[in-house]
Design a protein around this motif. Structure first.
Motif, PDB file in Angstrom:
ATOM      1  N   LYS A   1      34.898  36.480  39.135  1.00 24.57           N
ATOM      2  CA  LYS A   1      35.127  37.398  40.254  1.00 24.57           C
ATOM      3  C   LYS A   1      36.618  37.670  40.443  1.00 24.57           C
ATOM      4  O   LYS A   1      37.035  38.817  40.584  1.00 24.57           O
ATOM      5  N   ARG A   2      37.405  36.608  40.443  1.00 28.38           N
ATOM      6  CA  ARG A   2      38.845  36.776  40.692  1.00 28.38           C
ATOM      7  C   ARG A   2      39.514  37.563  39.559  1.00 28.38           C
ATOM      8  O   ARG A   2      40.439  38.336  39.802  1.00 28.38           O
TER       9      ARG A   2
ATOM     10  N   LEU B   1      38.032  39.943  37.766  1.00 34.29           N
ATOM     11  CA  LEU B   1      37.659  41.355  37.970  1.00 34.29           C
ATOM     12  C   LEU B   1      38.473  41.979  39.099  1.00 34.29           C
ATOM     13  O   LEU B   1      38.908  43.129  39.017  1.00 34.29           O
ATOM     14  N   GLN B   2      38.678  41.193  40.161  1.00 31.60           N
ATOM     15  CA  GLN B   2      39.483  41.697  41.289  1.00 31.60           C
ATOM     16  C   GLN B   2      40.911  41.980  40.836  1.00 31.60           C
ATOM     17  O   GLN B   2      41.495  42.995  41.185  1.00 31.60           O
TER      18      GLN B   2
ATOM     19  N   VAL C   1      38.859  46.201  39.260  1.00 29.77           N
ATOM     20  CA  VAL C   1      37.506  46.769  39.149  1.00 29.77           C
ATOM     21  C   VAL C   1      36.989  47.116  40.555  1.00 29.77           C
ATOM     22  O   VAL C   1      37.320  46.437  41.540  1.00 29.77           O
TER      23      VAL C   1
ATOM     24  N   PRO D   1      35.382  47.194  43.917  1.00 27.23           N
ATOM     25  CA  PRO D   1      34.884  46.029  44.670  1.00 27.23           C
ATOM     26  C   PRO D   1      33.354  45.950  44.751  1.00 27.23           C
ATOM     27  O   PRO D   1      32.795  44.856  44.763  1.00 27.23           O
TER      28      PRO D   1
ATOM     29  N   VAL E   1      32.358  44.459  41.504  1.00 24.13           N
ATOM     30  CA  VAL E   1      32.793  43.050  41.489  1.00 24.13           C
ATOM     31  C   VAL E   1      31.792  42.188  42.234  1.00 24.13           C
ATOM     32  O   VAL E   1      31.383  41.120  41.780  1.00 24.13           O
ATOM     33  N   ARG E   2      31.352  42.689  43.387  1.00 22.93           N
ATOM     34  CA  ARG E   2      30.427  41.929  44.223  1.00 22.93           C
ATOM     35  C   ARG E   2      29.084  41.705  43.498  1.00 22.93           C
ATOM     36  O   ARG E   2      28.533  40.613  43.510  1.00 22.93           O
TER      37      ARG E   2
ATOM     38  N   ALA F   1      29.615  39.191  40.700  1.00 23.47           N
ATOM     39  CA  ALA F   1      29.835  37.851  41.266  1.00 23.47           C
ATOM     40  C   ALA F   1      28.521  37.215  41.698  1.00 23.47           C
ATOM     41  O   ALA F   1      28.230  36.066  41.376  1.00 23.47           O
TER      42      ALA F   1
ATOM     43  N   ASN G   1      31.608  38.315  49.464  1.00 24.76           N
ATOM     44  CA  ASN G   1      32.650  38.917  50.320  1.00 24.76           C
ATOM     45  C   ASN G   1      32.434  38.654  51.808  1.00 24.76           C
ATOM     46  O   ASN G   1      32.797  39.477  52.641  1.00 24.76           O
TER      47      ASN G   1
END
Lengths: 141, 116
Positions: free
Chosen positions: A27-28, A30-31, A35, A37, A40-41, A44, B64
């Motif tokens: 995840k980190r 990709l952030q 990419v 968000p 990314v979510r 993840a 998130n």
């Protein structure tokens, strides 16, 4: 397409302290490379479910992520015992998790359905007792 | 709803993130099953839970979620709080049972998460 990042890690059976940490790295990464968000979510969540499944249900395995310019590929491979009935395992709410695992907050029977829902292409293959492989594709374009 | 208001409504202690209490949130999810949380997760969602292990934090990070509320007076260990701090999360703890905590916040207008 050009491969931007490639990573592969071992996931040990029942090592719940570090389980999930590979997905945090994915995840980190990709952030960091910017990419979208929302994508990314999805990556993840799906990779975290996959990683926890290896820790909870398998005899250990590996998780890899490949980030290309057009897609992210997350693959897992474990060393057994395999899933006898994949359709049943894909049913929301169905789980073989023990009471101990449920007390930790897992075993809701949502892992595989969540992975399928989050990914653009979800492929699963399982052989008893050899193990299970999962390949999830997330389009970036 | 501002996190500061939530803190007051449920009489919560702030375990970390005092500086972020002006943040607004729209939805909440109360759950002890992390896959359910991942299924419902919305980016400005508050997670209300009675579970205190490190996977609550990892689940929140994946989805998130930036606010955790522990009910029943439960307190997570220092590792969780420290990692939450590094992730700019707000962590609250209330003595209220989960049902009462949810009831109060629902009545005050904190909504339910939308299906992603």
């Amino acid at each position: 397409m050009t491969n931007i990042y490639e990573m592969e890690y071992n996931v040990n059976n029942r090592d719940f302290v570090v389980a999930g940490d590979v997905s945090r790295i994915i995840k980190r990464t990709l952030q960091r490379i910017g990419v979208d968000p929302k994508i990314v979510r999805r990556v993840a969540i799906a990779s975290y479910e996959a990683e926890m499944n290896i820790a909870i249900h398998s005899n250990g395995g590996r998780i890899s992520a490949k980030i290309d310019t057009d897609k992210v590929l997350v693959c897992t491979q474990d060393f057994g015992p395999g899933i006898p009935d994949i359709d049943l395992a894909m049913t929301e709410g169905w789980s073989t998790a023990t009471a101990e695992i449920r007390e930790m907050g897992f075993g809701a029977g949502m892992g595989l359905p969540n992975m399928k829902k989050c990914s653009d292409v979800f492929e699963i293959d399982s052989q008893v007792p050899q193990g299970t492989t999962i390949k999830m594709t997330f389009w970036l374009t | 709803m501002k996190l500061l208001e939530i803190k007051e409504f449920i009489d919560a202690k702030v375990l970390c993130g005092e500086e972020h209490l002006k943040r607004e949130v729209a939805y909440a999810c109360a759950c002890d099953l992390m896959s359910e949380v991942l299924r419902l997760a919305d980016k400005d969602m508050v997670l209300i839970t009675g579970l205190t292990n490190i996977h609550v934090l990892k689940t929140a990070e994946m989805a998130n979620i930036r606010t955790l509320i522990f009910v029943w007076g439960k307190l997570p260990d220092d590792t969780l709080v420290q990692e939450a701090k590094e992730l700019d999360m707000v962590v609250l703890s209330t003595e209220l049972p989960m049902y009462e905590c949810c009831g109060i916040l629902y009545k005050k207008g904190l909504g339910e998460p939308l299906e992603p």
